[in-house]
Design a protein around this motif. Structure first.
Motif, mmCIF file in Angstrom:
data_model
loop_
_atom_site.group_PDB
_atom_site.id
_atom_site.type_symbol
_atom_site.label_atom_id
_atom_site.label_comp_id
_atom_site.label_asym_id
_atom_site.label_seq_id
_atom_site.Cartn_x
_atom_site.Cartn_y
_atom_site.Cartn_z
ATOM 1 N N PRO A 44 0.810 -1.305 0.040
ATOM 2 C CA PRO A 44 0.063 0.176 0.053
ATOM 3 C C PRO A 44 0.908 1.358 -0.148
ATOM 4 N N CYS A 45 0.486 2.399 -0.690
ATOM 5 C CA CYS A 45 1.104 3.502 -0.748
ATOM 6 C C CYS A 45 0.186 4.826 -0.633
ATOM 7 N N SER A 46 0.625 5.925 -0.788
ATOM 8 C CA SER A 46 -0.133 7.116 -0.451
ATOM 9 C C SER A 46 -1.050 7.323 -1.563
ATOM 10 N N GLU A 47 -2.181 8.041 -1.455
ATOM 11 C CA GLU A 47 -3.289 8.051 -2.496
ATOM 12 C C GLU A 47 -2.554 8.795 -3.574
ATOM 13 N N GLY A 48 -2.798 8.430 -4.731
ATOM 14 C CA GLY A 48 -2.391 9.179 -5.992
ATOM 15 C C GLY A 48 -0.893 8.924 -6.321
ATOM 16 N N GLN A 49 -0.269 8.252 -5.541
ATOM 17 C CA GLN A 49 1.239 7.863 -5.752
ATOM 18 C C GLN A 49 1.309 6.445 -6.417
ATOM 19 N N GLY A 50 1.951 6.355 -7.563
ATOM 20 C CA GLY A 50 2.068 5.055 -8.122
ATOM 21 C C GLY A 50 3.248 4.119 -7.560
ATOM 22 N N LEU A 51 4.068 4.682 -6.917
ATOM 23 C CA LEU A 51 5.168 4.117 -6.115
ATOM 24 C C LEU A 51 5.554 4.368 -4.444
ATOM 25 N N CYS A 52 5.596 3.336 -3.893
ATOM 26 C CA CYS A 52 5.963 3.706 -2.519
ATOM 27 C C CYS A 52 7.157 4.538 -2.117
ATOM 28 N N GLU A 53 7.409 4.639 -0.895
ATOM 29 C CA GLU A 53 8.545 5.342 -0.582
ATOM 30 C C GLU A 53 9.889 4.403 -0.509
ATOM 31 N N VAL A 54 9.527 3.343 -0.193
ATOM 32 C CA VAL A 54 10.642 2.020 0.237
ATOM 33 C C VAL A 54 11.300 2.052 -1.278
ATOM 34 N N HIS A 108 16.484 0.757 -15.507
ATOM 35 C CA HIS A 108 16.326 0.734 -14.012
ATOM 36 C C HIS A 108 14.926 0.534 -13.926
ATOM 37 N N PRO A 109 14.602 -0.101 -12.844
ATOM 38 C CA PRO A 109 13.051 -0.509 -12.915
ATOM 39 C C PRO A 109 12.074 0.546 -12.726
ATOM 40 N N LEU A 110 12.670 1.812 -12.078
ATOM 41 C CA LEU A 110 11.852 3.174 -12.067
ATOM 42 C C LEU A 110 11.884 3.657 -13.370
ATOM 43 N N GLY A 111 12.974 3.663 -13.998
ATOM 44 C CA GLY A 111 13.132 4.205 -15.284
ATOM 45 C C GLY A 111 12.310 3.614 -16.232
ATOM 46 N N TYR A 112 12.206 2.323 -16.312
ATOM 47 C CA TYR A 112 11.322 1.380 -17.219
ATOM 48 C C TYR A 112 9.792 2.070 -17.031
ATOM 49 N N LEU A 113 9.308 2.106 -15.737
ATOM 50 C CA LEU A 113 7.929 2.387 -15.469
ATOM 51 C C LEU A 113 7.902 3.777 -16.136
ATOM 52 N N ALA A 114 8.666 4.845 -16.465
ATOM 53 C CA ALA A 114 8.396 6.109 -16.997
ATOM 54 C C ALA A 114 7.614 5.988 -18.336
ATOM 55 N N GLY A 115 7.550 4.860 -18.972
ATOM 56 C CA GLY A 115 7.047 4.724 -20.437
ATOM 57 C C GLY A 115 5.699 4.201 -20.226
ATOM 58 N N ALA A 116 5.283 3.831 -18.935
ATOM 59 C CA ALA A 116 3.873 3.253 -18.521
ATOM 60 C C ALA A 116 2.806 4.488 -18.501
ATOM 61 N N ILE A 117 3.664 5.556 -18.357
ATOM 62 C CA ILE A 117 2.732 6.841 -18.246
ATOM 63 C C ILE A 117 1.953 7.101 -19.648
ATOM 64 N N LYS A 118 2.630 7.172 -20.670
ATOM 65 C CA LYS A 118 2.219 7.080 -22.041
ATOM 66 C C LYS A 118 1.403 5.846 -22.339
ATOM 67 N N ILE A 119 2.082 4.748 -22.535
ATOM 68 C CA ILE A 119 1.479 3.583 -22.965
ATOM 69 C C ILE A 119 0.464 2.597 -22.205
ATOM 70 N N GLN A 120 0.421 3.045 -21.005
ATOM 71 C CA GLN A 120 -0.430 2.271 -20.103
ATOM 72 C C GLN A 120 -1.586 3.306 -19.049
ATOM 73 N N ARG A 121 -1.259 4.679 -19.738
ATOM 74 C CA ARG A 121 -1.911 5.725 -19.079
ATOM 75 C C ARG A 121 -1.864 5.455 -17.490
ATOM 76 N N ARG A 122 -0.705 5.145 -17.031
ATOM 77 C CA ARG A 122 -0.678 5.134 -15.450
ATOM 78 C C ARG A 122 -0.162 6.645 -14.862
ATOM 79 N N LEU A 123 -1.085 7.230 -14.904
ATOM 80 C CA LEU A 123 -0.752 8.750 -14.571
ATOM 81 C C LEU A 123 -0.481 8.862 -13.101
ATOM 82 N N SER A 124 -0.656 7.921 -12.155
ATOM 83 C CA SER A 124 -0.281 7.847 -10.842
ATOM 84 C C SER A 124 1.240 7.837 -10.702
ATOM 85 N N LEU A 125 1.810 7.556 -11.857
ATOM 86 C CA LEU A 125 3.398 7.563 -11.623
ATOM 87 C C LEU A 125 3.954 8.903 -12.156
#
Ligand SMILES: [Zn+2]
Ligand SMILES: [Zn+2]
Length: 240
Positions: free
Chosen positions: A28-38, A84-101
């Motif tokens: 679980p992570c904060s509302e509207g955040q696609g990634l946790c602090e850890v 890098h796992p977090l860098g790879y996720l940057a592409g998901a904003i456009k492709i998967q519409r993951r706006l929480s990222l």
């Protein structure tokens, strides 16, 4: 009756009723955040070369040995290398519409920029200019990801965002899988700058840099019209 409409609404309600979870570790992570602090703290990549985004043992001299030999260059600041796992996720904003990222990844880039400014590595730009998208893509995608990234960074760093001055006037082939030369050919003449005040010390903004051709083509188009670009910003870079 449009069943898919009601199904989407039902899925939306179900999703909102569940705890928000990190896209990387499912905790679980904060509302509207696609990634946790850890995951964000563990994924901090440290200093990156301002030429090719290669991880470096120390920030100074800002560029790796290979990039230091290049005479013509513009600083490229990215939050993460693409592999890098977090860098790879940057592409998901456009492709998967993951706006929480958007919030965690733009915050990581903002923090890197603030550090570089405080150390005098790069100048603070006068304004941000997101890479424009051809209007025909808007109905299917629903947004220009570069505009959303630039707006978030502009708000966070108190910098104006230039929208609508540069347009993508010609639809281009998907750059994925094209060589550097084919990418340049594909993008040639695709951007147009509309008349208006001179733009100086711009930072061009995109989600992911793959070869740098888009940034270089857009910067060259702006320069031919008398405007100037001082740096490139991206959430992730696959340059090296
Ligand atoms: Zn996590
Ligand atoms: Zn380098």
């Amino acid at each position: 009756m449009d069943v898919s409409f009601w199904l989407k609404r039902l899925l939306g309600v179900m999703e909102r009723s569940l705890p928000n979870r990190c896209l990387l570790c499912q905790q679980p992570c904060s509302e509207g955040q696609g990634l946790c602090e850890v995951c964000l703290a563990d994924g901090e990549p440290g200093p990156l070369c301002l030429g090719c985004s290669r991880p470096m043992p120390a920030p100074v001299p800002w560029r790796c040995g290979r990039c230091l030999s290049k005479k013509r260059w513009r600083p490229l600041v990215c939050a993460y290398p693409y592999h890098h796992p977090l860098g790879y996720l940057a592409g998901a904003i456009k492709i998967q519409r993951r706006l929480s990222l958007l919030p965690p990844l733009t915050e990581a880039l903002a923090q890197r920029l603030e550090t570089l400014w405080s150390l005098g590595a790069i100048p603070r730009p006068d304004a941000l200019l997101p890479v424009p998208m051809h209007p025909s893509k808007l109905p299917t995608r629903g947004f220009n990801h570069s505009v959303l990234i630039a707006r978030a960074l502009g708000k966070r760093l108190n910098l104006p965002v230039i929208e609508g001055r540069v347009i993508k006037q010609r639809q281009t082939q998907d750059q994925h899988g094209l060589s550097g030369a084919d990418r340049r050919r594909n993008l040639k003449g695709s951007f147009a700058v509309l008349a208006g005040p001179r733009l100086t010390n711009l930072a061009l903004v995109d989600d992911v840099v793959t070869t740098g051709t888009t940034f270089a083509t857009l910067a060259a188009t702006l320069r031919r019209q008398g405007h100037s670009v001082s740096q490139y910003w991206a959430l992730a870079s696959a340059l090296h």
